[in-house]
Write a protein that holds these residues in place. Structure first.
Motif: not given
Length: 239
Positions: A17-30
């Motif tokens: 359930d924590q994935f969406l809490d971090h998805v925009f950070d993942l986007k920036k890093d990707l």
């Protein structure tokens, strides 16, 4: 941050359930790099079984999102084109054509024209809508061929809708689109295909012919009566 650090940072959240809490950070890093290892990892995430379909779609959209540190679109396009050539399933190939269309990659128009008569519904659908996004007057003939000959009424509808998309960008196509629809509509009986043609003529000429389109794209109205009105209007326009 290298790709191994990104994997270590985020993979613990996949399937939680924590994935969406971090998805925009993942986007920036990707999107911080367009090196091949970053692109490969991004592509793998699109197919990660630990993510649900909505999450995978979200990650897929990162390929064409606008960010501060934009990737080299040509390099990304070449990478995705190679993936298209390697992929074996029509569904994945269709996804890739749509991503390339969103990117406005320079070679996607040629690819869409090449695959627009594929025996696979998903591929034909993707090619038709992508030509609507990136096509010009010279692509109307390919869409007209589908509007006349595709075995699926929904894709004949898409052919007309894609013509309308081209007209939004290239107003000089109005007469040619009108002529194509005039020829197609008279023998068409499929309600989906007819609504696509009628809605297109309504938009081109700002006429109310009996089909309503909601803000969400839902269509309603008496298709038989609307077809009759549309043909009468076309007779006036082209007389």
């Amino acid at each position: 941050m290298n790709i191994e650090e990104i994997k270590a940072k985020y993979e613990k959240y996949f399937g939680t359930d924590q994935f969406l809490d971090h998805v925009f950070d993942l986007k920036k890093d990707l999107l911080s790099s367009d090196s091949n290892d970053f692109l490969e990892y991004h592509y793998l995430l699109m197919n990660n079984k630990n993510l649900d379909s909505d999450e995978r779609d979200f990650i897929q959209s990162f390929f064409y999102s606008e960010v501060v540190n934009e990737r080299d679109k040509t390099k990304v396009g070449e990478f995705l084109l190679k993936k298209f050539e390697e992929e074996k399933t029509p569904q994945k190939q269709a996804e890739l054509i749509k991503i390339l269309g969103h990117l406005r990659y320079s070679k996607v128009q040629k690819l869409a024209v090449k695959e627009i008569k594929s025996p696979q519904y998903e591929l034909r659908f993707a090619c038709i809508i992508v030509l609507g996004w990136v096509g010009t007057a010279k692509d109307l003939g390919y869409l007209n061929e589908r509007m006349l000959n595709d075995p699926e009424g929904t894709l004949r509808q898409c052919g007309a809708a894609a013509m309308r998309q081209i007209w939004f960008r290239h107003k000089s196509t109005k007469l040619k689109i009108t002529q194509y629809i005039n020829s197609a509509i008279r023998n068409e009986t499929n309600p989906d295909a007819l609504t696509g043609m009628i809605i297109t003529i309504q938009d081109l000429y700002r006429k109310k012919l009996g089909i309503k389109e909601s803000h969400y794209g839902d269509l309603s109205g008496d298709v038989t009566k609307a077809k009759e009105k549309c043909i009468k209007e076309l007779d006036k326009i082209l007389s």
